[in-house]
Design a protein around this motif. Structure first.
Motif, PDB file in Angstrom:
ATOM      1  N   ASN A 283      41.818  49.274  45.839  1.00 49.14           N
ATOM      2  CA  ASN A 283      41.471  48.845  44.478  1.00 49.14           C
ATOM      3  C   ASN A 283      41.119  50.057  43.606  1.00 49.14           C
ATOM      4  O   ASN A 283      41.621  50.205  42.478  1.00 49.14           O
ATOM      5  N   MET A 284      40.279  50.940  44.136  1.00 43.56           N
ATOM      6  CA  MET A 284      39.857  52.114  43.353  1.00 43.56           C
ATOM      7  C   MET A 284      41.021  53.064  43.113  1.00 43.56           C
ATOM      8  O   MET A 284      41.179  53.597  42.015  1.00 43.56           O
TER       9      MET A 284
ATOM     10  N   GLY B 178      43.361  51.528  40.484  1.00 39.42           N
ATOM     11  CA  GLY B 178      42.771  51.624  39.149  1.00 39.42           C
ATOM     12  C   GLY B 178      42.816  53.044  38.617  1.00 39.42           C
ATOM     13  O   GLY B 178      43.133  53.276  37.448  1.00 39.42           O
ATOM     14  N   CYS B 179      42.528  53.989  39.490  1.00 39.44           N
ATOM     15  CA  CYS B 179      42.503  55.399  39.089  1.00 39.44           C
ATOM     16  C   CYS B 179      43.920  55.870  38.731  1.00 39.44           C
ATOM     17  O   CYS B 179      44.122  56.548  37.710  1.00 39.44           O
TER      18      CYS B 179
ATOM     19  N   SER C 280      45.062  54.106  35.462  1.00 40.93           N
ATOM     20  CA  SER C 280      44.335  54.670  34.312  1.00 40.93           C
ATOM     21  C   SER C 280      44.924  56.025  33.928  1.00 40.93           C
ATOM     22  O   SER C 280      45.038  56.353  32.751  1.00 40.93           O
TER      23      SER C 280
ATOM     24  N   PHE D  95      44.707  46.953  31.711  1.00 46.91           N
ATOM     25  CA  PHE D  95      45.580  46.510  32.791  1.00 46.91           C
ATOM     26  C   PHE D  95      44.815  45.539  33.661  1.00 46.91           C
ATOM     27  O   PHE D  95      43.585  45.472  33.600  1.00 46.91           O
TER      28      PHE D  95
ATOM     29  N   LEU E 232      44.428  43.981  37.659  1.00 49.31           N
ATOM     30  CA  LEU E 232      44.742  44.186  39.070  1.00 49.31           C
ATOM     31  C   LEU E 232      44.570  42.873  39.811  1.00 49.31           C
ATOM     32  O   LEU E 232      43.664  42.100  39.498  1.00 49.31           O
TER      33      LEU E 232
END
Lengths: 128, 149
Positions: B91-92, B95-96, B99, B107, B109
């Motif tokens: 997840n991280m 997202g990273c 981004s 966005f 997820l």
């Protein structure tokens, strides 16, 4: 005065991480309750006093965006400060959440001191 | 976005997430862990671009990262905690990466899902795959995105 904090995240390991980081920051914490989605958060908030909510955005049942919107519509709960903790670091998302009523926003990944600084900023240093 | 730029972007995201949240780091390039104990999770994203991010990690490396993340001893960790950690790591990272791909526009997820039986055959859908040596194993990130279309 110790603060009652609520952590709203569907990831159990993220909830544990946030609780430990909050406790390590030196901020006096009273009760720290954890729930997995916005619906559960609203249910608990209607029954117990919470000084600060830390919430994720992407969650099942009720996401963080809807949680912030619902809190803003509730006269009893609208003054509870909310800090969003999310992987979405886009300017649009941050602006949207602040416009909805979130007082703070932290994008993952973050350093523990970033969380402390944001909590202090949102609550006011003199209250922490 | 060009492939070299995406390669760099993935490496940058992995380094940022490992160093900031797990007190770990990239040790160098690696090879995908093909053992049956490797853990893998999947997240889809939509927004200005859409696609998927898959993360595969050696079991020992996942255990080490989980212990570091939760501040607990490796021996005390359950399989469920490892699974949740790999999902949160995915997840991280997703997202990273997203981004960094587009600073403008929100966005969304999907909830990360653990893949019970990781597939090791070549996948035509995967556009970019990078493997990194990390403490006690390998971390592989696979990115497929409409950005490449």
């Amino acid at each position: 005065m110790a603060l009652n904090i609520m952590i709203v995240d569907d990831s159990p390991v993220m909830r544990t991480f946030l609780r430990k980081v909050v406790q390590l920051t030196g901020i006096p914490v009273g009760d720290c309750c954890e729930v997995g989605d916005g619906e559960a958060a609203l249910s608990v908030l209607r029954q117990k006093w919470v000084d600060l909510v830390l919430t994720d955005i992407n969650m099942p049942r009720m996401n963080g965006e809807e949680l912030v919107r619902q809190l803003g519509l509730d006269r009893m709960l609208c003054d509870i400060p909310v800090v969003v903790v999310s992987t979405d670091a886009s300017r649009d998302r941050i602006d949207r959440m602040i416009k909805l009523g979130a007082r703070g926003y932290i994008s993952k990944p973050f350093l523990p001191e970033t969380l402390r600084d944001e909590i202090e900023r949102v609550l006011g240093v003199q209250n922490v | 976005m060009s492939k070299p730029n995406l390669d760099h972007l993935i490496a940058s995201a992995v380094a940022e997430v490992l160093e900031t949240m797990f007190f770990s780091e990239i040790l160098g390039d690696g090879q995908p862990d093909l053992s049956c104990t490797a853990l893998e999770a999947h997240v889809a994203f939509t927004g200005n671009s859409s696609g998927t991010v898959d993360v595969q990690i050696s079991e020992a490396a996942a255990r080490s990262l989980t212990a570091s993340f939760l501040g607990e001893s490796e021996e005390s960790l359950s399989g469920l905690q490892l699974a949740h950690l790999v999902c949160e790591l995915t997840n991280m990272l997703c997202g990273c990466i997203v981004s960094k791909m587009s600073a403008q526009g929100c966005f969304n997820l999907t909830s990360p899902e653990l893949i019970e039986q990781p597939h090791h055959e070549s996948d035509e859908r995967i556009e970019i795959q990078r493997s990194f040596a990390i403490e006690r194993g390998t971390l592989t990130v696979s990115l497929a995105s409409s950005e490449f279309a």
